[in-house]
Design a protein around this motif. Structure first.
Motif, short mmCIF file in Angstrom:
data_model
loop_
_atom_site.label_atom_id
_atom_site.label_comp_id
_atom_site.label_asym_id
_atom_site.label_seq_id
_atom_site.Cartn_x
_atom_site.Cartn_y
_atom_site.Cartn_z
N SER A 1 0.84 -1.28 -0.02
CA SER A 1 0.16 -0.05 0.02
C SER A 1 0.89 0.99 -0.13
O SER A 1 1.55 1.46 0.98
CB SER A 1 -0.96 0.01 1.27
N VAL A 2 1.01 2.15 -0.98
CA VAL A 2 1.83 3.18 -1.31
C VAL A 2 1.27 4.26 -1.74
O VAL A 2 0.30 4.41 -2.39
CB VAL A 2 2.87 2.48 -2.37
N SER A 3 1.92 5.41 -1.36
CA SER A 3 1.69 6.74 -1.86
C SER A 3 2.81 7.36 -2.35
O SER A 3 3.93 6.84 -1.76
CB SER A 3 0.91 7.55 -0.79
N GLY A 4 2.64 8.21 -3.44
CA GLY A 4 3.75 8.76 -3.96
C GLY A 4 3.89 10.00 -3.92
O GLY A 4 2.54 10.52 -3.98
N VAL A 5 4.90 10.94 -3.71
CA VAL A 5 4.84 12.47 -3.51
C VAL A 5 6.11 13.16 -4.06
O VAL A 5 7.11 12.63 -3.87
CB VAL A 5 4.93 12.77 -2.00
#
Length: 172
Positions: free
Chosen positions: A111-115
């Motif tokens: 489960s990943v978010s990118g910024v």
């Protein structure tokens, strides 16, 4: 590298620590250049255990959120497979890297978010991460001391920082 060396302040190459626009738009605008260098390491490396699996095996991954600064293509997560179950945030100066890494790491089951973020000014609350990772990216930063301070700022008081960097004579 087959290209003219671009120089910036204090005699540093654009690639190694200076020109954020060059890094964001040319060197790391897509994964192509990093993929090519990675293939060289894989082909000519002599380590018994590849870097990312070795690195992932070096600590007991605590519960809590993880922040990787300068995520590149997300190799730590695809190849090392650390046992992270809580939130994973990938950051990089380049939108192309963030998009590619987030997609690949998501496909690997995280489960990943990118910024998109400059390591010298992370858009992350202080003390918000149990683990902060910065692999082989500090030499790209114009002011490495600012980036290291930011890594410390976003790390929880009892957190773990995993930082690896290249020396000036790396690969010579």
């Amino acid at each position: 590298r087959g290209e003219e060396t671009l120089m910036v302040g204090e005699g540093r190459e654009a690639f190694a620590g200076g020109d954020q626009t060059y890094l964001r738009e040319k060197q790391y605008g897509t994964t192509a250049n990093l993929d090519a260098r990675t293939k060289l390491h894989v082909r000519y490396g002599t380590a018994e255990i590849e870097w990312f699996p070795w690195q992932a095996s070096q600590l007991s991954w605590p519960s809590g959120s993880v922040l990787e600064v300068g995520c590149g293509t997300g190799s730590l997560w695809r190849e090392g497979r650390p046992g992270v179950t809580d939130g994973l945030t990938l950051t990089d100066l380049s939108l192309g890297m963030v998009e590619a890494a987030s997609a690949a790491v998501g496909e690997a089951g995280y489960s990943v978010s990118g910024v998109v973020a400059d390591a010298q000014h992370l858009p992350v609350p202080s003390g918000s991460h149990a683990v902060v990772i910065a692999n082989h990216m500090l030499y790209h930063v114009p002011e490495p001391s600012l980036a290291v301070a930011e890594l410390g700022r976003v790390l929880q008081a009892d957190g773990i920082a995993v930082i690896a960097t290249n020396g000036r004579r790396h690969l010579r």
